[in-house]
Design a protein around this motif. Structure first.
Motif, PDB file in Angstrom:
ATOM      1  N   GLY A 209     112.503 -44.688 -85.243  1.00 26.24           N
ATOM      2  CA  GLY A 209     113.294 -43.826 -84.370  1.00 26.24           C
ATOM      3  C   GLY A 209     114.074 -42.730 -85.056  1.00 26.24           C
ATOM      4  N   VAL A 210     114.287 -42.844 -86.370  1.00 25.88           N
ATOM      5  CA  VAL A 210     115.096 -41.849 -87.069  1.00 25.88           C
ATOM      6  C   VAL A 210     114.362 -40.509 -87.119  1.00 25.88           C
ATOM      7  N   ARG A 211     115.125 -39.434 -87.114  1.00 26.22           N
ATOM      8  CA  ARG A 211     114.508 -38.118 -87.186  1.00 26.22           C
ATOM      9  C   ARG A 211     113.783 -37.959 -88.522  1.00 26.22           C
ATOM     10  N   GLU A 212     112.752 -37.141 -88.515  1.00 18.70           N
ATOM     11  CA  GLU A 212     111.814 -37.075 -89.635  1.00 18.70           C
ATOM     12  C   GLU A 212     112.471 -36.749 -90.973  1.00 18.70           C
ATOM     13  N   ASP A 213     113.451 -35.833 -90.956  1.00 20.51           N
ATOM     14  CA  ASP A 213     114.049 -35.427 -92.228  1.00 20.51           C
ATOM     15  C   ASP A 213     114.937 -36.500 -92.842  1.00 20.51           C
ATOM     16  N   HIS A 215     113.849 -39.901 -92.564  1.00 16.45           N
ATOM     17  CA  HIS A 215     113.015 -41.097 -92.638  1.00 16.45           C
ATOM     18  C   HIS A 215     112.972 -41.648 -94.065  1.00 16.45           C
ATOM     19  N   ARG A 309     126.409 -37.827 -87.461  1.00 12.71           N
ATOM     20  CA  ARG A 309     125.312 -37.050 -86.866  1.00 12.71           C
ATOM     21  C   ARG A 309     123.986 -37.793 -86.784  1.00 12.71           C
ATOM     22  N   VAL A 310     123.823 -38.808 -87.632  1.00  9.23           N
ATOM     23  CA  VAL A 310     122.515 -39.478 -87.676  1.00  9.23           C
ATOM     24  C   VAL A 310     122.630 -40.978 -87.411  1.00  9.23           C
ATOM     25  N   LEU A 314     121.905 -42.897 -83.758  1.00 12.77           N
ATOM     26  CA  LEU A 314     120.607 -43.570 -83.722  1.00 12.77           C
ATOM     27  C   LEU A 314     120.762 -45.025 -83.288  1.00 12.77           C
TER      28      LEU A 314
END
Length: 399
Positions: A209-213, A215, A309-310, A314
């Motif tokens: 689920g984490v954004r690609e940048d 991962h 932010r992340v 998440l």
């Protein structure tokens, strides 16, 4: 905070001064008017104590405490002429020792001194500081209002604030020949940090689920057990793709690059297949920069920004119980141990100075002592992901 109490039908004052509990009896009967009068007096007393202008003998001239505190003040005055103020000596002490400390440790000391200790003791001569003063100061720290509406610093934070006070007092007492008032004052008991590792399903959910940048960043957190500072200070020169090793040699702490936490923290961590693939992908993003994980401008990541932010958004999105990022380190440790890895190997991977720390902290996750090469966890992860893939395939066929 003081109070008005009654003893044998007569009211008395009950308050604390210089860390000492003081009870001053009166001949006033327990009546509302007398209580109001005494509360007004007590309020003035406590205000003057805070301002440092309280004269015990002016309020209670016949009290044995008045003579006691007067003698104490006279002794302090005699000793005070021989020693510098706390601020003057603390500044000198910092400069003398700065060369041997890490930047992060210096920042911690300076913050504690400037925010709490200096405002309380800065103008006081070193030898004039009493044990009662120190205990009263510590009690004040436990009553400081906080931004979230609660009151008081945590026990761990109070212990940190007290570190420079304890060290400066010890050094001054040795140099100037007075009894160390800090002697015998123990650290506050701090509750142990809970180990709340993520399950395999939760780890997979986060990585999916984490954004690609981010991962690769999350993969390294979960599968290496590295500390936050070690990950944020990781440089490409410490990535050995040929030997499939991560060389932990530096750490980014308190806004500065520094050595690792301990000598044992400088270690070589083998890359699992997942970590190797993640770092290969990350190299395409930041391979031309110094740091492996960094901002767009190449600056080290801020853990506060990562959390805000992340990380926490998440976990909320995935409906996973909120836990700090440091639990990824506990996750790596507990999953390694649950898979059957040797606790000594796990301790080495975590950079623990003593394997007993690993045994004590993660005892209930240690099933046996059979393996020591990291392969058991790799097999466990591969089996878990393969099982999920098979289940998804079966669902597709049934449909």
């Amino acid at each position: 905070m003081g109070s008005i109490n009654v003893r044998k039908e007569k009211l008395y004052f009950d308050f604390r001064y210089r860390g000492v509990r003081c009870r001053e009896q009166t001949n006033l009967a327990d009546k509302p008017a007398n209580r109001k009068r005494m509360k007004d007096i007590l309020q003035r007393v406590e205000s003057e104590i805070v301002l440092g202008t309280f004269d015990y003998a002016a309020y209670f001239p016949e009290s044995p405490n008045a003579a006691r505190f007067a003698d104490h003040d006279k002794q302090i005055e005699q000793r005070s002429a021989k020693t510098p103020t706390f601020k003057a000596f603390a500044d000198q002490w910092m400069e003398e020792n700065r060369i041997g400390w890490k930047p992060s440790y210096i920042n911690t000391l300076e913050h504690s001194l400037s925010k709490h200790v200096i405002p309380a003791f800065g103008s006081v001569p070193m030898s004039a500081i009493s044990k009662e003063d120190i205990l009263a100061f510590r009690n004040q720290l436990a009553r400081i209002p906080r931004k979230d509406g609660s009151v008081g610093l945590s026990a761990a934070r109070i212990n940190t604030v007290m570190v420079p006070l304890r060290q400066v007092m010890r050094e001054a007492s040795e140099r100037f020949g007075f009894d160390n008032p800090y002697q015998g004052i123990k650290l506050l008991k701090v509750p142990r940090t809970k180990v709340e590792p993520f399950t395999l399903d939760e780890v997979k959910a986060v990585l999916d689920g984490v954004r690609e940048d981010f991962h690769a960043y999350m993969t390294v957190r979960f599968f290496t057990g590295m500390r936050t500072g070690e990950i944020h200070g990781l440089k490409w020169k410490y990535i050995d793709f040929k030997q499939r090793m991560i060389l932990v040699r530096e750490s980014f702490v308190a806004g500065a690059m520094t050595d690792t936490k301990t000598e044992e923290s400088a270690r070589d961590i083998p890359m699992s297949d997942e970590v190797y693939a993640a770092l290969q992908a990350q190299y395409k993003r930041t391979g031309k920069l110094d740091l492996v994980f960094c901002s767009g401008s190449g600056e080290p990541l801020s853990i506060n920004n990562v959390c805000k932010r992340v990380w926490y958004p998440l976990l909320a999105l995935l409906k996973i119980p909120k836990r700090p990022p440091y639990q990824t380190r506990h996750t790596a440790a507990t999953l390694w141990l649950a898979a059957g890895e040797n606790p000594l190997w796990v301790a080495q991977m975590l950079g623990h100075s003593d394997s007993a720390i690993t045994h004590k902290r993660y005892a209930r996750w240690i099933p046996n002592l059979t393996r020591q090469d990291g392969s058991a966890f790799a097999a466990l992860w591969a089996a878990h992901t393969q099982t999920q893939a098979d289940d998804s395939s079966d669902e597709g066929v049934s449909q």
